[in-house]
Motif scaffolding. Structure first.
Motif, PDB file in Angstrom:
ATOM      1  N   MET A   1       0.839  -1.171   0.000  1.00 18.31           N
ATOM      2  CA  MET A   1       0.000   0.000   0.000  1.00 18.31           C
ATOM      3  C   MET A   1       0.886   1.238   0.000  1.00 18.31           C
ATOM      4  O   MET A   1       1.850   1.319   0.736  1.00 18.31           O
ATOM      5  N   SER A   2       0.522   2.191  -0.832  1.00 22.37           N
ATOM      6  CA  SER A   2       1.349   3.389  -0.922  1.00 22.37           C
ATOM      7  C   SER A   2       0.784   4.471  -0.010  1.00 22.37           C
ATOM      8  O   SER A   2      -0.408   4.542   0.251  1.00 22.37           O
ATOM      9  N   THR A   3       1.670   5.316   0.416  1.00 19.23           N
ATOM     10  CA  THR A   3       1.259   6.423   1.279  1.00 19.23           C
ATOM     11  C   THR A   3       1.260   7.715   0.479  1.00 19.23           C
ATOM     12  O   THR A   3       2.072   7.908  -0.423  1.00 19.23           O
ATOM     13  N   VAL A   4       0.365   8.584   0.817  1.00 18.96           N
ATOM     14  CA  VAL A   4       0.261   9.871   0.157  1.00 18.96           C
ATOM     15  C   VAL A   4       1.095  10.867   0.948  1.00 18.96           C
ATOM     16  O   VAL A   4       0.920  11.026   2.158  1.00 18.96           O
ATOM     17  N   THR A   5       1.991  11.499   0.228  1.00 21.12           N
ATOM     18  CA  THR A   5       2.871  12.461   0.892  1.00 21.12           C
ATOM     19  C   THR A   5       2.376  13.881   0.640  1.00 21.12           C
ATOM     20  O   THR A   5       1.488  14.117  -0.189  1.00 21.12           O
ATOM     21  N   ASP A   6       2.960  14.809   1.369  1.00 22.21           N
ATOM     22  CA  ASP A   6       2.612  16.213   1.172  1.00 22.21           C
ATOM     23  C   ASP A   6       2.967  16.667  -0.241  1.00 22.21           C
ATOM     24  O   ASP A   6       2.256  17.472  -0.835  1.00 22.21           O
ATOM     25  N   ASN A   7       4.052  16.128  -0.773  1.00 20.50           N
ATOM     26  CA  ASN A   7       4.459  16.481  -2.131  1.00 20.50           C
ATOM     27  C   ASN A   7       3.419  16.015  -3.143  1.00 20.50           C
ATOM     28  O   ASN A   7       3.092  16.731  -4.092  1.00 20.50           O
ATOM     29  N   ASP A   8       2.889  14.822  -2.958  1.00 20.85           N
ATOM     30  CA  ASP A   8       1.837  14.317  -3.845  1.00 20.85           C
ATOM     31  C   ASP A   8       0.599  15.208  -3.783  1.00 20.85           C
ATOM     32  O   ASP A   8      -0.020  15.511  -4.799  1.00 20.85           O
ATOM     33  N   LEU A   9       0.241  15.622  -2.591  1.00 21.94           N
ATOM     34  CA  LEU A   9      -0.919  16.490  -2.435  1.00 21.94           C
ATOM     35  C   LEU A   9      -0.699  17.843  -3.103  1.00 21.94           C
ATOM     36  O   LEU A   9      -1.616  18.399  -3.725  1.00 21.94           O
ATOM     37  N   ARG A  10       0.521  18.383  -2.998  1.00 28.60           N
ATOM     38  CA  ARG A  10       0.835  19.657  -3.663  1.00 28.60           C
ATOM     39  C   ARG A  10       0.746  19.519  -5.180  1.00 28.60           C
ATOM     40  O   ARG A  10       0.218  20.393  -5.867  1.00 28.60           O
ATOM     41  N   GLU A  11       1.270  18.423  -5.705  1.00 35.59           N
ATOM     42  CA  GLU A  11       1.202  18.192  -7.142  1.00 35.59           C
ATOM     43  C   GLU A  11      -0.244  18.081  -7.613  1.00 35.59           C
ATOM     44  O   GLU A  11      -0.620  18.631  -8.653  1.00 35.59           O
ATOM     45  N   LEU A  12      -1.041  17.373  -6.833  1.00 35.65           N
ATOM     46  CA  LEU A  12      -2.452  17.225  -7.169  1.00 35.65           C
ATOM     47  C   LEU A  12      -3.163  18.579  -7.118  1.00 35.65           C
ATOM     48  O   LEU A  12      -3.971  18.913  -8.006  1.00 35.65           O
ATOM     49  N   LYS A  13      -2.852  19.379  -6.119  1.00 39.30           N
ATOM     50  CA  LYS A  13      -3.442  20.707  -5.992  1.00 39.30           C
ATOM     51  C   LYS A  13      -3.027  21.591  -7.166  1.00 39.30           C
ATOM     52  O   LYS A  13      -3.855  22.319  -7.732  1.00 39.30           O
ATOM     53  N   ASP A  14      -1.767  21.532  -7.572  1.00 38.14           N
ATOM     54  CA  ASP A  14      -1.292  22.308  -8.715  1.00 38.14           C
ATOM     55  C   ASP A  14      -1.986  21.863 -10.008  1.00 38.14           C
ATOM     56  O   ASP A  14      -2.343  22.690 -10.853  1.00 38.14           O
TER      57      ASP A  14
END
Length: 76
Positions: A1-14
């Protein structure tokens, strides 16, 4: 299972922000196109009115001319 990082969330937001900007640009373009279509329709209506007016004028002139040729004493 993969974890969602803050960087992933920023990329998604962008990505979402980018898509939203593109969507807004498309809405502006569509509004501009609608305005252009309305202007073109108005111009075509004006041209159609002028064409009908000229056609009626030509027909009336032909009828009056033909009447003058066939009945020269009718108009005095």
């Amino acid at each position: 299972m993969s974890t969602v990082t803050d960087n992933d969330l920023r990329e998604l937001k962008d990505l979402i922000k980018s898509l939203d900007d593109k969507f807004n640009d498309m809405r502006v373009d569509i509004a501009t196109i609608k305005t252009d279509i309305v202007n073109i329709n108005n111009r075509l209506d004006n041209i159609n009115f002028i064409f009908r007016s000229v056609a009626v004028g030509v027909i009336v002139s032909l009828v009056v001319g033909l009447t003058k040729v066939l009945y020269p004493n009718l108009f005095g």
